[in-house]
Design an enzyme around this catalytic site. Structure first.
Site, mmCIF file in Angstrom:
data_model
loop_
_atom_site.group_PDB
_atom_site.id
_atom_site.type_symbol
_atom_site.label_atom_id
_atom_site.label_comp_id
_atom_site.label_asym_id
_atom_site.label_seq_id
_atom_site.Cartn_x
_atom_site.Cartn_y
_atom_site.Cartn_z
ATOM 1 N N ILE A 151 15.282 -3.921 2.362
ATOM 2 C CA ILE A 151 15.119 -2.572 1.828
ATOM 3 C C ILE A 151 15.761 -2.551 0.454
ATOM 4 O O ILE A 151 16.892 -3.027 0.280
ATOM 5 C CB ILE A 151 15.763 -1.532 2.765
ATOM 6 N N LEU A 152 15.040 -2.054 -0.526
ATOM 7 C CA LEU A 152 15.530 -2.083 -1.904
ATOM 8 C C LEU A 152 16.215 -0.768 -2.258
ATOM 9 O O LEU A 152 15.857 0.299 -1.747
ATOM 10 C CB LEU A 152 14.356 -2.344 -2.852
ATOM 11 N N ASN A 177 3.118 -3.735 -2.054
ATOM 12 C CA ASN A 177 3.562 -4.345 -0.797
ATOM 13 C C ASN A 177 2.393 -4.391 0.179
ATOM 14 O O ASN A 177 1.494 -3.556 0.113
ATOM 15 C CB ASN A 177 4.698 -3.513 -0.194
ATOM 16 N N HIS A 229 1.524 -4.241 4.216
ATOM 17 C CA HIS A 229 2.150 -3.808 5.461
ATOM 18 C C HIS A 229 1.138 -3.959 6.609
ATOM 19 O O HIS A 229 -0.013 -3.561 6.474
ATOM 20 C CB HIS A 229 2.594 -2.350 5.338
ATOM 21 N N SER A 232 -2.420 -2.492 5.313
ATOM 22 C CA SER A 232 -2.481 -1.627 4.131
ATOM 23 C C SER A 232 -1.752 -2.293 2.971
ATOM 24 O O SER A 232 -0.705 -2.908 3.163
ATOM 25 C CB SER A 232 -1.752 -0.291 4.397
ATOM 26 N N ASP A 277 7.803 2.203 3.215
ATOM 27 C CA ASP A 277 6.426 2.055 3.710
ATOM 28 C C ASP A 277 5.604 3.335 3.554
ATOM 29 O O ASP A 277 4.670 3.586 4.331
ATOM 30 C CB ASP A 277 6.411 1.629 5.191
HETATM 31 C C1 GRF Z 1 2.861 -9.842 7.005
HETATM 32 O O1 GRF Z 1 2.351 -9.406 8.221
HETATM 33 C C2 GRF Z 1 3.054 -8.691 6.051
HETATM 34 O O2 GRF Z 1 2.116 -7.681 6.229
HETATM 35 C C3 GRF Z 1 4.415 -8.180 6.418
HETATM 36 O O3 GRF Z 1 5.162 -9.315 6.738
HETATM 37 C C4 GRF Z 1 4.280 -10.362 7.139
HETATM 38 C C5 GRF Z 1 4.542 -11.510 6.228
HETATM 39 O O4 GRF Z 1 3.798 -12.642 6.562
HETATM 40 N N1 GRF Z 1 4.981 -7.384 5.360
HETATM 41 P P1 GRF Z 1 3.704 -13.831 5.565
HETATM 42 O O5 GRF Z 1 5.131 -14.261 5.229
HETATM 43 O O6 GRF Z 1 2.990 -13.366 4.331
HETATM 44 O O7 GRF Z 1 2.959 -14.915 6.284
#
Ligand code: GRF
Length: 222
Positions: A99-100, A114, A116, A143, A152
């Site tokens: 968390i930033l 980002n 998610h 997303s 998020d």
């Molecule tokens: C992914 O599911 C992404 O959506 C979430 O963390 C996971 C990271 O996976 N934020 P990776 O390290 O890109 O394989």
């Protein structure tokens, strides 16, 4: 295919783990489809496999171990300093599990994306696949959003839906969602790098138009 961009935007990618989304960005760049250039990958975890992916692609890989810092503010200050070296036009968070602080986010507002693993605003936070299954949703997904001070909850740019199958478990569902992540993230980064996507007054604009709802990737799109 759209033509290559002449002056690629410098990108810094923040990671913490296996780095499959980073890989999708690297692969898109190699194909000339990212519109940007990944200048550096920074991980807060020394053991992140994402670092290895960066090195294999001859991208500068740096570690800033959060455990070495007294608090979040100190870590973020160091992260800001190290990012500044690369003067990135975009900071892409790809599985970055920190968390930033508001200071960090304010400094880079409008230049942070980002990915998610849920259809935001559903299932913010962690453990999204298990929670989606427990909730019995018909569709799950992923997303890409701008990062703002609300965790998020920054404006969502693009989503991809995944149908939940009766025999799904968390791992199976996660794997299908991840395949979609690898499509939508490079696409959103490309839009940003091409100057087609921006954030203004806490809202996302795509091709000059306010995104009143996220762009939805067609389910059949591979
Ligand atoms: C992914 O599911 C992404 O959506 C979430 O963390 C996971 C990271 O996976 N934020 P990776 O390290 O890109 O394989």
């Amino acid at each position: 295919m759209i033509g290559k961009v002449d002056t690629p935007l410098p990108i810094v990618v923040l990671v913490s783990g296996r780095g499959s989304n980073l890989q999708s960005l690297i692969d898109a760049e190699r194909r000339g489809e990212l519109g940007g250039r990944i200048e550096a990958v920074i991980s807060n975890r020394p053991d992140a496999f994402a670092l290895e992916r960066a090195r294999r692609a001859s991208i500068t890989a740096e570690v800033i171990d959060h455990k070495a810092f007294a608090d979040r503010t100190c870590f973020d200050r160091e992260l800001m300093n190290r990012i500044a070296v690369y003067q990135p036009g975009l900071i892409a968070m790809a599985g970055f599990m920190r968390i930033l602080t508001p200071d960090f986010i304010d400094r880079h507002m409008g230049r942070m994306l980002n990915i998610h693993p849920s259809l935001l605003p559903e299932f913010r936070g962690l453990d999204t696949h298990r929670r989606a299954l427990a909730a019995g949703v018909a569709y799950h997904g992923c997303s890409v959003h701008f990062v703002t001070n609300d965790l998020d909850a920054g404006p969502v740019v693009i989503q991809a839906r995944v149908k939940v199958e009766p025999d799904d478990d968390s791992d199976r569902l996660a794997a299908r969602v991840l395949r979609r992540e690898h499509i939508i993230y490079p696409l959103a980064v490309r839009w940003f790098c091409e100057g087609r996507l921006w954030l203004k007054d806490s809202r996302a604009y795509l091709n000059g138009k306010l995104l009143t709802e996220p762009f939805l990737l067609d389910e059949k799109h591979q």
